[in-house]
Scaffold this active site. Sequence first.
Site, PDB file in Angstrom:
ATOM      1  N   THR A 188     -53.559  48.723 -92.401  1.00 22.81           N
ATOM      2  CA  THR A 188     -53.829  47.945 -93.623  1.00 22.81           C
ATOM      3  C   THR A 188     -52.503  47.469 -94.202  1.00 22.81           C
ATOM      4  O   THR A 188     -52.332  46.285 -94.538  1.00 22.81           O
ATOM      5  CB  THR A 188     -54.589  48.803 -94.659  1.00 22.81           C
ATOM      6  N   ASN A 213     -63.657  45.876 -84.377  1.00 25.01           N
ATOM      7  CA  ASN A 213     -64.073  47.250 -84.659  1.00 25.01           C
ATOM      8  C   ASN A 213     -65.582  47.376 -84.765  1.00 25.01           C
ATOM      9  O   ASN A 213     -66.144  48.437 -84.550  1.00 25.01           O
ATOM     10  CB  ASN A 213     -63.407  47.773 -85.938  1.00 25.01           C
ATOM     11  N   GLN A 268     -57.700  47.986 -82.566  1.00 24.92           N
ATOM     12  CA  GLN A 268     -58.761  48.607 -81.767  1.00 24.92           C
ATOM     13  C   GLN A 268     -58.496  48.614 -80.269  1.00 24.92           C
ATOM     14  O   GLN A 268     -59.231  49.238 -79.512  1.00 24.92           O
ATOM     15  CB  GLN A 268     -60.108  47.930 -82.057  1.00 24.92           C
ATOM     16  N   SER A 311     -52.475  51.026 -85.611  1.00 23.10           N
ATOM     17  CA  SER A 311     -52.793  52.139 -86.502  1.00 23.10           C
ATOM     18  C   SER A 311     -52.873  53.435 -85.700  1.00 23.10           C
ATOM     19  O   SER A 311     -53.651  53.534 -84.750  1.00 23.10           O
ATOM     20  CB  SER A 311     -54.149  51.865 -87.172  1.00 23.10           C
ATOM     21  N   GLY A 312     -52.067  54.432 -86.084  1.00 22.25           N
ATOM     22  CA  GLY A 312     -51.978  55.671 -85.297  1.00 22.25           C
ATOM     23  C   GLY A 312     -53.265  56.466 -85.222  1.00 22.25           C
ATOM     24  O   GLY A 312     -53.590  57.058 -84.184  1.00 22.25           O
ATOM     25  N   HIS A 313     -54.020  56.492 -86.332  1.00 22.09           N
ATOM     26  CA  HIS A 313     -55.173  57.404 -86.343  1.00 22.09           C
ATOM     27  C   HIS A 313     -56.333  56.923 -85.480  1.00 22.09           C
ATOM     28  O   HIS A 313     -57.331  57.619 -85.314  1.00 22.09           O
ATOM     29  CB  HIS A 313     -55.633  57.699 -87.777  1.00 22.09           C
ATOM     30  N   THR A 356     -38.587  56.266 -98.149  1.00 24.68           N
ATOM     31  CA  THR A 356     -38.069  57.251 -97.185  1.00 24.68           C
ATOM     32  C   THR A 356     -38.958  57.318 -95.956  1.00 24.68           C
ATOM     33  O   THR A 356     -40.174  57.478 -96.073  1.00 24.68           O
ATOM     34  CB  THR A 356     -37.974  58.639 -97.861  1.00 24.68           C
ATOM     35  N   CYS A 371     -69.454  50.552 -97.371  1.00 23.88           N
ATOM     36  CA  CYS A 371     -69.609  51.082 -98.716  1.00 23.88           C
ATOM     37  C   CYS A 371     -68.425  50.631 -99.554  1.00 23.88           C
ATOM     38  O   CYS A 371     -67.317  51.130 -99.396  1.00 23.88           O
ATOM     39  CB  CYS A 371     -69.694  52.595 -98.670  1.00 23.88           C
TER      40      CYS A 371
END
Length: 388
Positions: A74, A156, A183, A203-205, A241, A330
């Site tokens: 994001t 996605n 994705q 995106s890492g997650h 940082t 949502c």
Amino acid sequence: MSPEVLHLDYNAGAPPDEEALEVFLRTARALPGNPSSLHRLGRRARAVLEDAREEIGALLGTLPRELVFTSGATEANNLALLGVARAARSLGTPLRLIASEAEHPSVLAPLRRLQQEGHPLELLPIGRDARVREEALAAALARPGPALLALQWAGNETGCLQPLGTAVAGLREDLHLHVDAVQGFGKLPLAPELEAASTWSLSGHKFGAPRGCGLLRVQEGVFLESLQAGGGQERGLRPGTECPAHAAALATALRRALERQEDFARETASAARALLQVLDREGVEYRSQHPPPGEGLPNTLSLSFPGTDGRALLLACDAEGLAVSSGSACASGAAQPSAVLLAAGLSEAEARATLRISFGRPSGATLGEEAGRRLATILRRSYEARKP
Ligand code: PMP
């Protein structure tokens, strides 16, 4: 007893990879310094951060100095789009904005903000599978003048692939191509078009790094304005940082996801196939939005079940231990039908009655069959309840 929960919402987030988590903890414990400090502890932290950047660059065929660590995609998408458009405007060459209707909210919302700031925005229509219409893309690319095109690698929601090849073929000096590549990593072979894209996000997650890390690739020579003012870290583009533990874990998770990409594709495709076979065998009525096998994300199914109440369906899935996504997002407490599915031509009711099932690893036919059985039971019950 509640059934074991099956995590079938991998496109929303993958579980953290054990090795990446260990690297995160080990690095965080071992490095008490701030990477910007000049003393030895600071230099050690800096070295780990830069090693991670090098490793990621080598894995993705990108110059390490082109990689900017962020908190996720994001942030990376916002930085790319707002940063590039505002920089161009301050240089006196405002950009026309072009994007597919299938883009993620983290792409569309900054574009809408730029539109409010006076940039013209053109949204390209998509088909039933959410893939942009090639002729609309070609027409938009053919119009002269400075422009910014945002096109995702893979969707996605339906798992469709966007025609990055067409976008890259249309590249010219005054066209900036931003690819939301979130994705694709670990699910598909690396797209060669990423090299030519001016910016792309990750995106890492989505592939096993801990939540809260991602990156933006900024091709050499691309000028963008930072969104924050601060200490000048990450070449001033993302001050604040840095977190070497996140960077090291991101590099580890990415390496492991790329090594296992073929296994991921094979196992998840087999699970998806098995699930559909069960639904067919049980005579469950559904419509699918995902692309045919081999043409999209291997792990993703987008199925709508005509006549069902989407909210009740999702609650029933949850009760049966199926962690899946619905065709509604949502937002501020109210479930809105997915904008992408509406743009793909589904009615509000169809969009609400849609489930996105996205498999991860370990996976395979046994998991797909179990998920299919549970889903068929839920749908049979739902249809029974509606009988007069
Ligand atoms: N783009 C796409 C295509 C996504 O699926 C997501 C995550 N849902 C994002 C961007 C945003 O990524 P993050 O969660 O890292 O902010």
